[in-house]
Design a protein around this motif. Sequence first.
Motif, mmCIF file in Angstrom:
data_model
loop_
_atom_site.group_PDB
_atom_site.id
_atom_site.type_symbol
_atom_site.label_atom_id
_atom_site.label_comp_id
_atom_site.label_asym_id
_atom_site.label_seq_id
_atom_site.Cartn_x
_atom_site.Cartn_y
_atom_site.Cartn_z
ATOM 1 N N THR A 101 0.952 -1.132 -0.076
ATOM 2 C CA THR A 101 -0.097 0.049 -0.088
ATOM 3 C C THR A 101 0.955 1.276 0.115
ATOM 4 O OG1 THR A 101 -0.027 0.263 2.164
ATOM 5 C CG2 THR A 101 -1.709 -1.298 1.383
ATOM 6 N N GLU A 104 2.804 1.412 3.105
ATOM 7 C CA GLU A 104 3.895 0.345 3.237
ATOM 8 C C GLU A 104 4.867 0.858 2.479
ATOM 9 O OE1 GLU A 104 1.004 -3.553 4.447
ATOM 10 O OE2 GLU A 104 1.445 -2.887 2.291
ATOM 11 N N LEU A 107 7.062 3.045 4.604
ATOM 12 C CA LEU A 107 7.618 2.457 5.515
ATOM 13 C C LEU A 107 8.966 1.481 4.973
ATOM 14 C CD1 LEU A 107 4.976 1.386 7.534
ATOM 15 C CD2 LEU A 107 6.567 2.846 8.369
ATOM 16 N N GLU A 133 -3.407 10.860 4.460
ATOM 17 C CA GLU A 133 -3.913 10.032 5.073
ATOM 18 C C GLU A 133 -5.003 9.144 4.513
ATOM 19 O OE1 GLU A 133 -4.395 12.690 8.589
ATOM 20 O OE2 GLU A 133 -3.435 11.351 9.661
ATOM 21 N N THR A 136 -3.770 5.996 2.562
ATOM 22 C CA THR A 136 -2.723 5.232 2.920
ATOM 23 C C THR A 136 -2.649 3.728 2.804
ATOM 24 O OG1 THR A 136 -3.687 5.240 5.054
ATOM 25 C CG2 THR A 136 -2.096 6.694 5.137
ATOM 26 N N ALA A 137 -4.001 3.180 2.675
ATOM 27 C CA ALA A 137 -4.163 1.671 2.731
ATOM 28 C C ALA A 137 -4.282 1.416 0.873
ATOM 29 C CB ALA A 137 -5.485 1.179 3.374
ATOM 30 N N THR B 395 -6.527 -3.508 2.757
ATOM 31 C CA THR B 395 -5.924 -2.376 3.566
ATOM 32 C C THR B 395 -5.168 -2.731 4.279
ATOM 33 O OG1 THR B 395 -7.825 -3.036 5.130
ATOM 34 C CG2 THR B 395 -8.584 -1.221 3.597
ATOM 35 N N ARG B 396 -4.319 -3.851 4.075
ATOM 36 C CA ARG B 396 -3.335 -4.068 4.928
ATOM 37 C C ARG B 396 -2.192 -2.959 5.001
ATOM 38 N NH1 ARG B 396 -1.344 -9.714 2.466
ATOM 39 N NH2 ARG B 396 -1.962 -8.335 0.594
ATOM 40 N N GLY B 397 -1.353 -2.773 5.887
ATOM 41 C CA GLY B 397 -0.571 -1.812 6.145
ATOM 42 C C GLY B 397 -0.934 -0.744 6.716
ATOM 43 N N GLY B 398 -2.302 -0.684 6.945
ATOM 44 C CA GLY B 398 -2.787 0.719 7.747
ATOM 45 C C GLY B 398 -4.026 0.906 7.063
ATOM 46 N N VAL B 399 -4.840 1.654 7.991
ATOM 47 C CA VAL B 399 -6.169 2.318 7.505
ATOM 48 C C VAL B 399 -6.052 3.954 7.912
ATOM 49 C CG1 VAL B 399 -7.673 0.468 7.888
ATOM 50 C CG2 VAL B 399 -7.214 1.784 9.910
ATOM 51 N N PRO B 400 -6.895 4.794 7.129
ATOM 52 C CA PRO B 400 -6.676 6.031 7.410
ATOM 53 C C PRO B 400 -6.735 6.401 9.050
ATOM 54 C CG PRO B 400 -8.188 5.864 5.529
ATOM 55 C CD PRO B 400 -7.752 4.180 6.305
ATOM 56 N N GLY B 401 -5.788 7.249 9.294
ATOM 57 C CA GLY B 401 -5.815 7.560 10.770
ATOM 58 C C GLY B 401 -5.158 6.939 11.750
ATOM 59 N N SER B 403 -1.483 4.376 12.622
ATOM 60 C CA SER B 403 -0.171 4.488 12.573
ATOM 61 C C SER B 403 0.100 3.329 11.359
ATOM 62 C CB SER B 403 0.595 3.908 13.634
ATOM 63 O OG SER B 403 0.634 5.093 14.525
ATOM 64 N N PRO B 404 0.957 3.693 10.243
ATOM 65 C CA PRO B 404 1.126 2.809 9.353
ATOM 66 C C PRO B 404 2.114 1.701 9.721
ATOM 67 C CG PRO B 404 2.525 4.903 8.880
ATOM 68 C CD PRO B 404 1.664 4.852 10.229
#
Lengths: 224, 768
Positions: A101, A104, A107, A133, A136-137, B395-401, B403-404
């Motif tokens: 993503t 990721e 990161l 934000e 992000t996914a 949505t692996r790796g983080g969702v909005p809002g 921490s990634p």
Amino acid sequence: MSVLEARSLVKTIGTGRALRTLLDGVSLSVGPGELVAVLGRSGSGKSTLLHLLGGLDHPDAGQISVAGEELTGRGRRRLPAIRMRHIGFVFQQFHLIDELTGAENVLLPTRLPGAPAGGARRAAELIERLGLEPVTAHRPHELSGGEQQRFALARALVNGPELILADEPTGSLDVENGDAVLGLLRDLPRRAVVIVTHEPDTAAIADRVLRLAGGQLLADGRGP
Amino acid sequence: MSAPRSALALALEGLRARRRRAVLSGLGIAVAAATLSVSVVIGYGLGTGFHRATAAAGLPDVIVRFDPQAAPRVAARIAALPDVARYALRLEVTNVGIGARGHQRGDAVAEVLDAPGTHQGYAVLSGHDLGDRGSDVLVEQGLASAWGLALGDPFYVDGLGPQRVVGFAEGPDDVGYPLGKPRFYLSRPAIDAQLGAQADPRVDLAEIWLRNPAYLSEVLVQARATSFGLHDIRFATRSGLRILIDQAAGIVIDLLVALSLIALMTAGVMLAVSARAEVQRRLGAIGVRRAVGATRAYLTVAHALEATLVALPAASLGVLLGGLATVAPAGRLETMLNEPAPRWALAGPLLLAWLAAVLIPSAGAAWPAWRAAGRPVARLLRGADVASSGAGATTRGGVPGSSPRLRGGLVALGARMVAARRARLAVTIATLGLSAAFVLLLLALASELSSLETDPGALGKRYALTAALPPSAAARVRRIPGVLAAAPRYEVQGADSFDLGETIDVIAYPGDHTTFEAPALVSGRRLRGGREAEVGAGLATALGLTEGSTLALALADGSELRLRVAGVVSSLDDDGRVAYIPASALLGPEPAAPSAIAVVLAPGADVSTVLAALTRLGAAPTPVSTAVGRGVPLVDVLRTILRAIAIVDGLVCLYALVQACALTVQERRPAVAVMRAGGGGVGAIVRLLAGAALAIVTPAAVIGVLLERGVLGPALSHLAESYATLPLGAGPAEILAVLAGLALVAAVAVVSVALDAAREPVIRGLAT
């Protein structure tokens, strides 16, 4: 003190009659908070210069230091560590990894062996600062070009490098997204930024504009 | 330029541009071709060896052994048989002392031919046959090879003095030296000429050729009926000999065929996926060529040619190396089995193997090119990527809002990268799983061979010693400290009354025989009544016996025993042609049946004390021999072959993993380059590839273990159950060894590909 110091760089390609000198005694110094644009035609050696400055390639002659660390003469084992701590790259093609993503991808450099601690926190801050934000996914193919380049910029910044090297950062973006990315590069605090481009409009945001032609780096004189 | 030349030029251009990939593909093809070649040389050699041997030697339809008798008397008996085309008589003298070229043996078998000439059941491989005069010997090829004998060499024979080697022979009626005893042939007329004629020449073996072998059973029945005066008759038919020889080779051939199929499948699949990936990467170039008028067939031919140019030298090299590496050991094995090497007859099968090794990769490259070139040109020009990262984004790796996070880091990323090519991942896992299962099977088999060699208990024999004492001495033996049980063990040779060619080893104990011998019960139950028998699986297979069938035993004195089959047991003794019966049933018709006292030792008993006590009783105690004790050289050869197969199998695994890792790196050059530009060194690439390798190796290991324990092991046990119970389920030690091997192979693949990837300039990867 300069973040980037390059002195008398020479780089040739080819051999025999096909030998071509791309850089012929190029010197460059960039200080913290300074943004330098290198303008030049296609094939003038802009990308080659950027690769040398980033330790991705070796000059035939000359010296380069980044944040006080000498790049030239370093072995293959030491160079990656210098790049990890002191240099961030932004590419025209973004080069985000499909399986990851956006977050990721940001990161990824923080998970490399020897990366500085606190990567997740810095990544979160960068994602917030770059307005990413909401996406992000998302995977790269679900992002717009501008979003992809902002993630790529966040990835370049996540290990806190002093030097950012950007190769045609707006080359794959429309005008609006290109401007947004340039604005972000312009506002990077305390970082030395070198952009290579063939577009004068892109170079216009720079503190200093240099022109690469005939293997020589000349002051363009169009800076602010 | 003509279309074929143009296609060839395009293929050569492709090869020049992708030299490293071509080398990797070539290595894979070479490994597969070598495996095929090994399989052909060993499989064909062993599979057709007996047929070649019988054709070359003119093996008789039936061989009859009996106590030494006057030759004219035996000749008269044979003359009375119907349908006999010809016969030959000989005296088989055992434990003869021989010496040549600094070697000596005291247990040789001298085959003294009553009337030398053609049709003696052996083939003269070099030199000439025996005549009526001269101090000549024919030496069996196995002995000649082992001792390095040459024609004309002096050959010392106890009682005869120095003789001269005039030829080398192979007789497929028995296995050769060192698997069997050293054997040589002599001419009785020649001996008579040297030592003077014997008044009453005796023979103990007759070879009989029939006019019509279909009447074999009738002739055997007649032979039994007219054999009065001949004692201890044993018949061996050609089919019986073949079963004996084939059992040794059967498992090896089955394994080789299966392994070569796996290797071929592996190479074919890996080359096909590699070619597909290559085609996928070159969709744009294919699109441009299609746009400027190149036909689908032209592009397909160019890709096929490119693969063929790699396959031709690689397959040739593989077939040559595999053949060269195997011809010598296969020849040794064939010599041990007294079978001639196939020589030029191998050329056809090897050519077929070579063709398969060339055509499969070529077809594997042509097919994806044909499919790709058939797509609309506009789509080709867009060069649609094959990455399956399209729909279904997670949505692996983080969702909005939040921490990634990057779960698992580089290792997980590597696994995700390799998993992006689902079909290839499945094929690689399947290949590796199959290979792991086969290595497990080989280890289980090797372990089983070892236990058979060292542990009589593995065959169900619980007695450790036999003592040459009369049955009445059993009570005294039982009183010796350290002896748990002792009883007379009767053993006689019998034959099936309906099919006299099938000889049977009849074993009898008073009371419960399982105290002394308890071969695993395959079906039915143990003996209960006095008129029952447990039969070996080999005998059950040969005679079609099942629980409840009647076993009709013809004993040497002509009497017959009819017993009900209570159960079928497994035994390697006499190839499973054994029958356990109650002593009471045997001693009725044969009260003087030969016996020895079988001795079971108490746990922890001092064997030397027991042996000394038995010697004091006047016995000559003999430790129990193991199933393969006599066949140690064969077991050694089998182990060598199993080891070679395991090594080739390991190479197949290595190739599959290197290909998977190399393809992942190749396809993700930009991603790897970005990682390196960001400061990732060799360590980062190693972690990335370790994830890819883990994603392949972990499920493959699970599949391998399940496959071996659930399918391959039981299947091979089933194949062997006609003559033995071989529990071939892999144990913890074998599983651990295979897991360690897989880990090692994965480590080698990961490190080699990572070092290779790290040598590429970062900027080249970024430019992709």
